[in-house]
Scaffold this motif. Sequence first.
Motif, PDB file in Angstrom:
ATOM      1  N   GLY A 180     115.208  58.117  13.842  1.00  0.00           N
ATOM      2  CA  GLY A 180     115.061  57.099  14.729  1.00  0.00           C
ATOM      3  C   GLY A 180     114.928  55.781  13.832  1.00  0.00           C
ATOM      4  N   LEU A 181     115.114  55.711  12.589  1.00  0.00           N
ATOM      5  CA  LEU A 181     114.783  54.461  12.094  1.00  0.00           C
ATOM      6  C   LEU A 181     116.073  54.079  11.223  1.00  0.00           C
ATOM      7  N   ASP A 182     115.930  52.726  10.875  1.00  0.00           N
ATOM      8  CA  ASP A 182     117.147  52.267   9.872  1.00  0.00           C
ATOM      9  C   ASP A 182     116.644  51.628   8.795  1.00  0.00           C
ATOM     10  N   ARG A 183     117.493  51.251   7.857  1.00  0.00           N
ATOM     11  CA  ARG A 183     117.033  50.625   6.457  1.00  0.00           C
ATOM     12  C   ARG A 183     117.952  49.509   6.312  1.00  0.00           C
ATOM     13  N   PRO A 184     117.407  48.388   6.855  1.00  0.00           N
ATOM     14  CA  PRO A 184     118.416  47.001   6.537  1.00  0.00           C
ATOM     15  C   PRO A 184     118.950  46.985   5.377  1.00  0.00           C
ATOM     16  N   GLY A 185     120.205  46.643   5.559  1.00  0.00           N
ATOM     17  CA  GLY A 185     120.979  46.310   4.243  1.00  0.00           C
ATOM     18  C   GLY A 185     121.692  47.661   3.769  1.00  0.00           C
ATOM     19  N   ILE A 186     121.398  48.969   4.293  1.00  0.00           N
ATOM     20  CA  ILE A 186     121.594  49.945   3.852  1.00  0.00           C
ATOM     21  C   ILE A 186     122.174  51.095   4.812  1.00  0.00           C
ATOM     22  N   VAL A 187     121.443  51.291   5.933  1.00  0.00           N
ATOM     23  CA  VAL A 187     122.096  52.194   6.812  1.00  0.00           C
ATOM     24  C   VAL A 187     121.544  51.710   8.109  1.00  0.00           C
ATOM     25  N   ASP A 188     122.324  52.048   9.431  1.00  0.00           N
ATOM     26  CA  ASP A 188     121.699  51.641  10.555  1.00  0.00           C
ATOM     27  C   ASP A 188     121.069  52.818  11.183  1.00  0.00           C
ATOM     28  N   ARG A 189     121.445  53.891  10.728  1.00  0.00           N
ATOM     29  CA  ARG A 189     120.945  55.289  11.201  1.00  0.00           C
ATOM     30  C   ARG A 189     120.610  56.183  10.065  1.00  0.00           C
ATOM     31  N   ASP A 190     119.341  56.342   9.864  1.00  0.00           N
ATOM     32  CA  ASP A 190     118.774  56.935   8.732  1.00  0.00           C
ATOM     33  C   ASP A 190     118.528  58.555   9.236  1.00  0.00           C
ATOM     34  N   ILE A 191     118.189  59.282   8.234  1.00  0.00           N
ATOM     35  CA  ILE A 191     117.738  60.771   8.653  1.00  0.00           C
ATOM     36  C   ILE A 191     116.442  60.945   7.909  1.00  0.00           C
ATOM     37  N   VAL A 192     115.823  61.977   8.481  1.00  0.00           N
ATOM     38  CA  VAL A 192     114.639  62.292   8.021  1.00  0.00           C
ATOM     39  C   VAL A 192     114.107  63.140   6.485  1.00  0.00           C
ATOM     40  N   PHE A 193     113.361  62.539   5.881  1.00  0.00           N
ATOM     41  CA  PHE A 193     112.865  62.753   4.483  1.00  0.00           C
ATOM     42  C   PHE A 193     111.389  63.027   4.580  1.00  0.00           C
ATOM     43  N   ASP A 194     111.166  63.912   3.411  1.00  0.00           N
ATOM     44  CA  ASP A 194     109.436  64.267   3.332  1.00  0.00           C
ATOM     45  C   ASP A 194     109.091  62.982   2.228  1.00  0.00           C
ATOM     46  N   SER A 195     107.768  63.271   1.994  1.00  0.00           N
ATOM     47  CA  SER A 195     107.149  62.283   0.863  1.00  0.00           C
ATOM     48  C   SER A 195     107.873  62.258  -0.434  1.00  0.00           C
ATOM     49  N   LEU A 196     108.373  63.293  -0.688  1.00  0.00           N
ATOM     50  CA  LEU A 196     109.228  63.658  -2.045  1.00  0.00           C
ATOM     51  C   LEU A 196     110.499  63.089  -2.174  1.00  0.00           C
ATOM     52  N   GLY A 197     111.161  62.675  -0.981  1.00  0.00           N
ATOM     53  CA  GLY A 197     112.548  62.133  -0.764  1.00  0.00           C
ATOM     54  C   GLY A 197     113.478  63.436  -0.274  1.00  0.00           C
ATOM     55  N   LEU A 198     112.916  64.458  -0.365  1.00  0.00           N
ATOM     56  CA  LEU A 198     113.909  65.631  -0.066  1.00  0.00           C
ATOM     57  C   LEU A 198     114.152  65.700   1.533  1.00  0.00           C
ATOM     58  N   PRO A 199     115.224  65.880   1.935  1.00  0.00           N
ATOM     59  CA  PRO A 199     115.622  65.737   3.386  1.00  0.00           C
ATOM     60  C   PRO A 199     115.003  67.229   4.051  1.00  0.00           C
ATOM     61  N   TYR A 200     114.818  67.263   5.225  1.00  0.00           N
ATOM     62  CA  TYR A 200     114.294  68.548   5.838  1.00  0.00           C
ATOM     63  C   TYR A 200     114.952  68.381   7.498  1.00  0.00           C
TER      64      TYR A 200
END
Length: 750
Positions: free
Chosen positions: A17-37
Amino acid sequence: MLQLRIELLSPLCPASGLDRPGIVDRDIVFDSLGLPYLPARRVKGVLREVYGAVFHGLKNLPQSPPLPHPDSAFGRIGQPRSGPIVFRSAVLSSAPEISPWLAAFLARDPAGERRARVMNAFCEIRRQTAMNRESGGPDTDTLRATRTLRTGLVFLADLELPRDPSLVWALALAAAALRSMGSSRNRGLGEVSCTLLSNGADLTHAALDALSSQGFQAPALPQSPAPAARPAPPATSGAVELRFELTLQQPAVFPSLRGDPNTVASQDYIPGSVIHGAIASRFLDNSGFGPEFQRLFTSSAVSFSNAYPVVAAKPLLPVPHAIRKSKDPTSGFLDLTRELSGPGIARLGGFCDFASLTTANILYHSEVPQSLHYHHDRAANPLLQRAVGVEKAAAFGLDPELAGTLFSYQSIDAGQTFTGSVRGPADLLASLVKLVDDGDTLRLGRSKTAQYGGHAAWRWTTQTPGPAIGADTSDFTVVLTAPLSTFNDRGHPCARFPVDELAAELSNPGLTLIKQFSRAEWHGGYLAHQRFPRQQIPALSPGTVLVFHSDRPLTAKALKSAASKNYGVRREQGFGSIEIVPRNTLTLDRIAAGARRSQLSAAPPSPASQEFSDRLFTESVEILARRHADGIASRLTGPLPAKSLLHRLLKMLLAAPSPQDFQNQLDRLRPRARQQLEKCRGADGKLLQILAESPRVIASRVAEEEFRMGDWKPDLPAGRPPVDDRVGTLFLSELLYRAAKRSAKESKNG
């Protein structure tokens, strides 16, 4: 242990539900360590959807096993109890092995650059645009970038459910029917293969074989672990206190009245009402309703306190409201019980070590990490595949209540430990300790069966002494450690401290309130058995400070006894607990230390963490090689070679079977081409000499630089891993590509 195994057969986008301006318009979920789940709510939602089709398709077949209704298996909104199946978020199959090493690895990178590298190790970015049907070209402002998980990743989700074979067969068949999940799963993304495992055995294939042969039998379910030793019941008579710790293994949501209609904001502690309700529910499951239940949970004889965080083995309490921070970072903190309020001060939230505050005069401050997660409830029409909202419900012919919605949950992060206490008569606590064993798991808060619920591990602990009272005194300070509400003269709840109750406990009616530093807040709740919200009441917030003066000295024993009581209403849920400081000031020093959090040390490397660390290092070396190549290309002097020559060399490099073949082709260049490469010079010599250098030598040199400058030594116990020739080839190809772009630009301008 029952687990869902989910293997990605195509890129997958579990959108955050978030984006990262300049990188992606639709991001995925990560935990605090940067691992996807894969969030548990998504997993439960898609399984419920496909199981509905399985249930209605098989219910009339003679060979079908007795399957539960989807509402019975997965629960239904509005029911007083959650569904019997508890889903945990699906994590990478290698996550348990690499997480300890990864936590220490990221702790040495406050800027967050390493976490970004971890995220990129499992993902790729896909770009798409909408096409204009009239022109055949892309529409304006329609280019979108989506981060997706790479094909081939395997995720595992732990499950908890009763020992009911019908539920197991239902899950096994639902897993077999699951073919896609995530965003854009109707447009090529999200193809998955899902199986149900029991201690490694594949129950999905067993269910499919049994369905074809009509041979359904009770599956071999994992045995429940033996209960741990129970704590000894209190041996004394009278009122006693037992302390406990709860360690969250999953995020938890404890709703507060803050936020907006589409956001559920969470408290930053575990309310006593939640613990009270969880243990009361366990009692009802075991023994049912009766006089014993009333004595334990409705008579206010037993009080369950709020559970507050534990940091560095120290139990924390809410920061007193008399403690303020200066907006000038060099001025530290102020204690308003002994200092006049000055300009430029602000309230200080969070928690502190109360013992250090009242004895060593030092404020150790800490806050509870929380996260915000976005969710959606899809419209009732399955053809829409999304939430359309109340505003567009009429356009799709839907009832507004069935149009779906977007909403968000604020949750307390997993991995944190909280501590609280239970106060009451010794005979009642002796019955209470029989309900919860060390190591038992409690599901707490909202959305307990999917993604949240804390899955809190319970542990009985020893009693922690409160602040030392010291000698007799006439001046003392009361600090609320929980919300407090009482009734006014007309019987309405109000946010007021019951001075008369405290005076009665102290057997001294001559109490004078000198100072008060307080905040009011509202508390509600929900009565699940009645399906009705609890009346909202105003209350003094935890951290409220009241300074009293007594007309005669009070003994230390009397003050300690008064501090062990709860005041006001809803005492059984922890409301009205206090601490008493035997003076009229908190005596906070102006210079205060920061939060004391334990430092992570490098974990012993496992084979998975060793492989992953080598992979991260290699990718970091590749990034450095690209940077060096870009820098050399931008600083080339002399006449640049022709763009055609550079592109031809790049093609030769990429097509060469080995680095030596490329070197041989360089030696066979025509004199005119060699002359162009010799006239162009970089900082390290002629361009021809740079290209003629061995890729292995380049790779080794860049890897050594990254190992030294990137401070990898503590994170790679086995030393610098070998780097293959591919890094050197990457360097040369990037150099040729950047040089060709520069040559084309200069030719165009010149």
